[in-house]
Design a protein around this motif. Structure first.
Motif, PDB file in Angstrom:
ATOM      1  N   GLU A 348     125.505  42.358  36.518  1.00 35.11           N
ATOM      2  CA  GLU A 348     124.056  42.506  36.626  1.00 35.11           C
ATOM      3  C   GLU A 348     123.368  41.161  36.393  1.00 35.11           C
ATOM      4  O   GLU A 348     122.406  40.820  37.042  1.00 35.11           O
ATOM      5  N   MET A 355     118.064  36.551  41.246  1.00 35.90           N
ATOM      6  CA  MET A 355     116.722  37.088  41.492  1.00 35.90           C
ATOM      7  C   MET A 355     115.657  36.149  40.956  1.00 35.90           C
ATOM      8  O   MET A 355     114.593  36.014  41.530  1.00 35.90           O
ATOM      9  N   LEU A 697     124.255  43.937  45.469  1.00 34.65           N
ATOM     10  CA  LEU A 697     122.855  43.545  45.398  1.00 34.65           C
ATOM     11  C   LEU A 697     122.748  42.054  45.665  1.00 34.65           C
ATOM     12  O   LEU A 697     123.495  41.266  45.097  1.00 34.65           O
ATOM     13  N   GLY A 701     117.256  41.249  45.280  1.00 32.04           N
ATOM     14  CA  GLY A 701     117.236  42.643  44.850  1.00 32.04           C
ATOM     15  C   GLY A 701     117.529  43.616  45.976  1.00 32.04           C
ATOM     16  O   GLY A 701     117.652  44.807  45.748  1.00 32.04           O
ATOM     17  N   SER A 702     117.645  43.112  47.194  1.00 27.18           N
ATOM     18  CA  SER A 702     117.934  44.025  48.300  1.00 27.18           C
ATOM     19  C   SER A 702     119.421  44.354  48.312  1.00 27.18           C
ATOM     20  O   SER A 702     120.236  43.642  47.729  1.00 27.18           O
TER      21      SER A 702
ATOM     22  N   LYS B  43     111.843  49.513  49.303  1.00 25.70           N
ATOM     23  CA  LYS B  43     112.653  49.150  50.454  1.00 25.70           C
ATOM     24  C   LYS B  43     113.960  49.955  50.460  1.00 25.70           C
ATOM     25  O   LYS B  43     114.688  49.983  49.474  1.00 25.70           O
ATOM     26  N   THR B  45     117.616  50.663  52.186  1.00 21.73           N
ATOM     27  CA  THR B  45     118.659  50.103  53.035  1.00 21.73           C
ATOM     28  C   THR B  45     119.302  51.243  53.807  1.00 21.73           C
ATOM     29  O   THR B  45     119.821  52.187  53.198  1.00 21.73           O
ATOM     30  N   ASN B  59     117.869  50.354  45.369  1.00 18.26           N
ATOM     31  CA  ASN B  59     118.348  49.694  44.166  1.00 18.26           C
ATOM     32  C   ASN B  59     117.433  50.066  43.018  1.00 18.26           C
ATOM     33  O   ASN B  59     116.286  49.634  42.955  1.00 18.26           O
ATOM     34  N   ILE B  64     122.731  51.886  42.376  1.00 20.50           N
ATOM     35  CA  ILE B  64     122.475  52.142  43.778  1.00 20.50           C
ATOM     36  C   ILE B  64     122.454  53.647  43.995  1.00 20.50           C
ATOM     37  O   ILE B  64     123.414  54.333  43.664  1.00 20.50           O
TER      38      ILE B  64
END
Lengths: 718, 170
Positions: A348, A355, A697, A701-702, B43, B45, B59, B64
Motif C-alpha cells: 500500500e 500517489m 493500483l 490511484g486508478s 472512476k 475500471t 479502488n 479492489i
C-alpha cells in the motif's frame, strides 16, 4: 484451528522431529553416533516425551521414552557394538509415527494411534543390544548413573542439596502476582502446606508426572516450590522422586481437605502425605526472595508450559538447548499472517508514495525541495520493501535436506546405491515458494533415483562409480532462483519416450520436427510413464504432471536435459517472490493494463504497412525474420476511444514460452513496481478466458489490469 | 467468546434498521448491518467478459471491489450517473460489493410488525425483494441481499467456502 497450546506443541515437536531425522541420517552416514549426536537425540526425545505427556498424548510420550532409553544406554555405558543403521531405522520410524500423529493433531484429531508395536520392538532391540554388549538386560541405568554420581560425591546419597542450587520459581513469569511476605504466613487466610507425593512403583516417567502435578497446582496456590527443583532437566530427579517422593511446599488459601482432594487426583498416586505448618519459616525448604530473583535471572528460559500462548509466539525460536545469550537469543518466531499483513501494508505504501510524488496537482511545478524529499522517501521505501521481503525469505536448506531421507529410503528398498549432494542450500526464496517447491522436488528426486540411477552392477559395467550421485543445487540468477536436479544415471531414453508419446497420442507435431527438449518434456504429461512395472515410488505416471502444474502456479518453468549414458538434469526456474513484480503499464482508451516486464522483449511503434493480414483476417508482423501474430487490446477487450492506427500506437512484443506475439496499445505509461492483487472473486468467476491474471493500483490511484502473456498466448494460438 | 457477545449486541442494535435509497421512483431498503459505507460515484475500471450490470471495479482505499449498477441488475434501462449517484458498499459473508444507486436517503427503523411479505407474483422481479416495509403512507422495498448475487452466482458463497476449505486442506 487448534488451540494455541496445542499449536505450539505441534510446532515445537515438528522442529524436533526434523532435527532428529537429520541427526539420525547424518549418523548413519558416518557409521556411528558421535557423543554429541547421542546427546542431541536424547535431549530432543526427552523434550518430546515431556511435552507430549503434558498434553496427555501417552502414545507419543511412551514411544519417545523407549527411544530415549536406547540413547540413554548408549550415553551412559558407551557400548562397543552399536548397529547404527538399525538404530537409525528405529529413530526414523518413531519420527514418522510422531509426524503422522502431529498431522492428525493439526487437522483437529487426537493422536490416538497405538505405538505399542514400535515400542515393543524398540524395547526388545535395546534388550538385545545390552545382551550383545555383555550388560545385564534389566540393568537400571538411572540407578547406575546416580550411583556413579554418588561415588564422586564421596558416597553421599543424591539427596536434594540445599538452597544454593538452581531452582525454578513457578510463577516468575507472572509479575502481576503480589509478592508474598518473606517471613511468616502471608496475609489473609493463607495456609502453608508441605506435601509429599509418592507415585506407584513402575509407573515410569515420574518426573513428567511430577511436572503435571506442579502444573495442576500452580493455578491454585500463591507460591509454590518443590524438591527436586529441576524435575525435567535433571535425570537424577526421577530417581529422587521414586525413592523419596516428590515434595511440594506451597502457600494457598485452600483448606487442607481441598488440597488433599486436589492432589488425590494425581494419576498413579501411591501415597500422599500432607502437613500443614504455621508459616513458611517452618518449612524445610523455602528459598528467599533474593534466591528467587537470582534464579529468575539465571534461568534465561522460563519453564515452558508456564508461558501464556500469545507470548510464546515471540519467544526465542525453539531450540534443543536453551540459548545462552548466543545467536539463538536473537531469533523470534513470528506468525506468517503477521508478515503477510506487513507485506500488504508495504505494498500500500509503495502505491501511496507514487500517489503523492506523481500527484497530478504537482504537474508542471518547479519543486526542487519537494523532489529532493521525494527521492529520499523513495529510497527509504525501497529499502523498507527489500527488508520486508527479506523477512519472508527462508533458505531452501530444510526442503533440500528432506530429500536426503527420500534418497535413503529409496536406495534401501530398490537395492541401488546413491548419494545426494546438496549445493547452495542456503539460497533463500519466499516462504510461499519454499512450501510449494517441496512436492515437485520430491517427485523429481524420486524419479532420478528410480529411473535415472542404475543398479550397482549395471553402473560398474558401464565403467561408472558404483554409487550414483544426485546433485541438488540452487542459485540465484537475476530475479529468479534456479534449482537443478542432476543425476549421473542412464539418462532419458528418447526412443522410449517417443514411443509412449505416440501411444498416448500426445504428439503435437511431426516427430522429425521435435527438439530433444520437447521430447523430454513429454515426461511431464499427465499419465505418462515409460516404466512397465509400477513400484512403490514411481511408475504410475502420476507425479511429473503435478510437478509442472505446481511450478507453473509459482510462475516458474521446468526444463529437462539429458545425455544418454551420462544422466539427466532437471532445471526449475522460479521467481524470487510473487507479491511485487515490475510491470510496464500501458493505456488503451480509458483503460490501463500492466504487463510483467520479464515477458516484454521489446516495444516499438510499427511502421506504416508493417502489420499485414492473412486471408482469415488475422494480423501479424515480421520481427527479426519471424512472423508474429498481433492482437489489438482494444479489440480483445472491447474498449472504445482507443487508437486504431498502429502507427500512432505502440506495439509490445511479448514472449511466452517459445512463442512471441505482438500486443497493440495506445501509449506506454512507464515501468513501475506493482503489487499484485487478485481480481475480486465475484468478478473473476465470471471471466475465465480473458488473459487477465490480477489487478494493481497505479500511482494515480486508478486500477490497472495485469495481463498474463501466457494466457493471452493460449487465446491466440488455440 | 467476548467477540461473539459484542457481535450479538451489535446486531441487536442494528435490528430492524434499514438504509433507504432511491432507484427510479421507488424507495428501497437494505439491512444496515451489511452496509460498510456509502461513497460517491468514482472512476470505474471496466473489466472484460462480465454481464452488463457489473460495471467494473473500483479502488476503495487500496481494496479492489466490484460495482454493480442496480438499474441494470433489475433489468431496467440504465440511468446517467450524476453527483447524486452513490455507491453503497456492502459486505456479505466477507465479499465486498458496491451497489450503484440513484441516491441514499436515510436510516429508518421499521419494526417487524410493519413488514409484510411481497405478493407472490410470477412475472415480477420480486425475488430480490424479501419483504415490504410500511412507513406512514409510503412503502419501502426491502432488498434480499443474498439473492442480489444470484441467479448464476447463487453458488458464489458455496463455491467460495468450498474453495477456502480445500485451500486449507492442501
Amino acid at each position: 484451528m487448534a488451540e494455541p497450546m496445542v499449536e505450539v506443541f505441534i510446532f515445537e515437536t515438528r522442529q524436533f522431529l526434523e532435527q532428529l531425522e537429520q541427526i539420525a541420517l547424518g549418523s548413519e552416514e558416518q557409521g556411528g553416533f558421535s557423543e554429541e549426536d547421542v546427546n542431541e537425540i536424547f535431549r530432543a526425545m526427552h523434550t518430546i516425551k515431556g511435552s507430549a505427556a503434558m498434553m496427555m498424548f501417552d502414545q507419543v510420550s511412551t514411544l519417545a521414552h523407549s527411544v530415549e532409553d536406547i540413547f540413554f544406554y548408549i550415553r551412559e555405558l558407551k557400548p562397543q557394538k552399536v548397529d547404527a543403521t538399525a538404530i537409525t531405522d528405529i529413530v526414523l520410524n518413531a519420527v514418522d509415527f510422531m509426524r503422522i500423529e502431529m498431522e492428525k493433531l493439526d487437522a483437529g484429531g487426537t493422536p490416538d494411534m497405538s505405538s505399542e508395536e514400535l515400542r515393543n520392538y524398540t524395547k526388545d532391540f535395546l534388550r538385545n543390544m545390552k545382551l550383545d554388549n555383555g550388560h545385564d538386560p534389566d540393568i537400571d541405568l538411572r540407578k547406575v548413573k546416580n550411583a556413579k554420581k554418588a561415588d564422586g560425591a564421596g558416597g553421599d546419597a543424591p539427596a536434594p542439596e540445599p538452597e544454593k542450587k538452581q531452582q525454578y520459581y513457578i510463577g516468575a513469569a507472572k509479575p502481576s502476582k503480589p509478592a508474598p511476605v518473606e517471613e511468616g504466613t502471608p496475609k489473609g487466610a493463607k495456609h502453608v502446606f508441605e506435601a509429599t507425593v509418592f507415585f506407584q512403583p513402575g509407573c515410569e516417567m515420574e518426573e513428567v508426572r511430577a511436572f503435571g502435578v506442579v502444573n495442576n497446582l500452580k493455578e491454585k496456590v500463591t507460591e509454590l516450590h518443590y524438591l527436586p527443583e529441576k524435575i525435567l532437566e535433571d535425570e537424577s530427579a526421577t530417581d529422587t522422586i521414586r525413592n523419596m517422593g516428590f515434595r511440594l511446599f506451597f502457600v494457598t488459601d485452600m483448606e487442607k481437605d481441598a488440597v488433599k482432594a486436589e492432589l488425590d487426583q494425581t494419576i498413579f498416586l501411591e501415597k500422599l502425605e500432607i502437613k500443614e505448618v504455621a508459616n513458611v519459616g517452618e518449612l524445610e525448604y523455602w528459598p528467599s526472595q533474593e534466591t528467587i530473583a537470582i534464579t529468575a535471572l539465571e534461568n534465561s528460559e522460563p519453564i515452558k508450559p508456564e508461558m501464556p500462548p500469545v507470548q510464546r509466539d515471540l519467544t526465542p525460536a525453539a531450540r534443543p538447548v536453551p540459548a545462552k545469550g548466543g545467536e539463538g537469543a536473537q531469533m523470534i518466531t513470528v506468525r506468517v499472517d503477521k508478515l503477510d499483513k506487513l507485506m500488504d501494508l508495504v505494498g500500500e505504501m509503495v502505491i501511496a508514495e507514487a500517489m503523492v510524488t506523481q500527484n497530478p496537482d504537482l504537474k508542471g511545478m518547479e519543486l526542487d525541495n519537494f523532489s529532493k524529499a521525494a527521492r529520499q522517501l523513495h529510497k527509504i521505501n525501497g529499502e523498507l520493501q527489500d527488508s520486508v521481503m527479506a523477512l519472508r525469505m527462508v533458505p531452501l536448506e530444510g526442503t533440500f535436506k528432506k530429500m536426503n531421507r527420500i534418497v535413503r529410503d529409496m536406495t534401501k528398498k530398490l537395492g541401488k546405491k546413491a548419494r545426494l549432494v546438496l549445493v547452495g542450500e542456503s539460497t533463500e526464496v519466499d516462504k510461499n515458494i519454499n512450501e510449494h517447491i517441496s512436492d515437485p522436488l520430491m517427485h523429481i528426486v524420486r524419479n532420478s533415483v528410480d529411473h535415472g540411477i542404475e543398479m550397482p552392477d549395471v553402473r560398474v559395467d558401464a565403467g561408472k562409480e558404483e554409487t550414483g550421485t544426485v546433485i541438488l543445487s540452487a542459485e540465484n540468477a537475476g530475479g529468479e532462483v534456479v534449482i537443478k536436479i542432476k543425476d549421473d544415471g542412464g539418462g532419458l531414453n528418447k526412443e522410449k519416450i517417443l514411443e509412449r508419446a505416440r501411444k498416448n497420442g500426445i504428439l503435437t507435431k511431426p516427430e522429425s520436427e521435435l527438439t530433444d527438449r520437447e521430447i523430454y518434456s513429454f515426461i511431464f504429461a499427465p499419465g505418462f510413464s515409460t516404466k512397465e512395472a509400477v513400484t512403490e515410488f514411481s511408475g504410475r505416471g502420476v507425479g511429473m504432471d503435478v510437478v509442472v502444474s505446481n511450478i507453473k502456479s509459482l510462475g516458474g518453468k521446468v526444463i529437462v536435459d539429458s545425455e544418454p549414458g551420462l544422466g539427466s538434469t532437471t532445471t526449475i526456474k522460479i521467481p524470487l517472490t510473487l507479491a511485487i513484480i515490475e510491470g510496464m503499464s500501458v493505456s488503451v482508451g480509458g483503460s490501463r493494463f500492466t504487463v510483467p516486464i520479464n515477458y516484454i522483449s521489446r516495444s516499438f511503434r510499427p511502421e506504416e504497412g508493417a502489420i499485414f493480414k492473412d486471408p482469415d483476417g488475422s494480423e501479424m508482423i515480421m520481427v527479426q525474420g519471424n512472423c508474429c501474430p498481433v492482437v489489438r487490446l482494444y479489440d480483445m477487450y472491447d474498449i472504445p476511444d482507443a487508437i486504431h492506427e498502429p502507427t500512432d500506437g505502440i506495439l509490445l512484443l511479448l514472449e511466452a514460452g517459445e512463442a512471441r506475439f505482438g500486443v497493440l496499445a495506445d501509449e506506454l505509461l512507464g515501468v513501475q513496481e506493482i503489487v499484485v492483487k487478485p481480481v475480486p472473486k465475484y468478478i473473476s468467476r465470471m471471466m475465465k478466458t480473458t488473459g487477465i491474471s490480477g489487478c494493481t493500483l497505479l500511482g494515480d490511484g486508478s486500477i490497472s489490469l495485469i495481463i498474463d502473456p501466457q494466457q493471452v498466448h493460449n487465446i491466440i494460438f488455440d | 467468546m467476548e467477540d461473539d457477545k459484542l457481535l450479538m449486541e451489535d446486531e441487536d442494535t442494528q435490528k430492524d434498521k434499514y438504509l433507504t435509497f432511491t432507484l427510479g421512483n421507488e424507495v428501497y431498503g437494505i439491512d444496515i448491518k451489511v452496509v460498510i459505507e456509502i461513497i460517491g460515484i468514482q472512476k470505474i475500471t471496466v473489466v472484460p467478459e462480465v454481464p452488463e450490470y457489473v460495471k467494473g471495479i473500483i479502488n476503495l482505499r487500496g481494496k479492489i471491489i466490484p460495482v454493480v449498477d442496480m438499474h441494470l441488475r433489475f433489468r431496467r434501462p440504465g440511468k446517467e450517473y450524476s453527483d447524486r449517484t452513490c455507491v453503497i458498499v456492502i459486505d456479505v459473508n466477507d465479499v465486498l460489493i458496491g451497489l450503484i444507486v440513484d441516491g441514499v436517503s436515510e436510516v429508518l427503523t421499521i419494526p417487524e410488525k410493519n413488514v409484510v411479505p411481497p405478493p407472490d407474483l410470477k412475472a415480477s422481479q420480486n425475488k430480490y425483494i424479501r419483504s415490504i416495509g410500511k412507513i406512514g403512507e409510503g412503502v419501502v422495498l426491502l432488498l434480499d441481499w443474498m439473492k442480489l448475487f444470484s441467479e448464476d452466482d447463487q453458488s458464489l458463497f458455496d463455491d467460495m467456502s468450498a474453495e477456502e476449505t480445500s485451500e486449507e486442506a492442501t
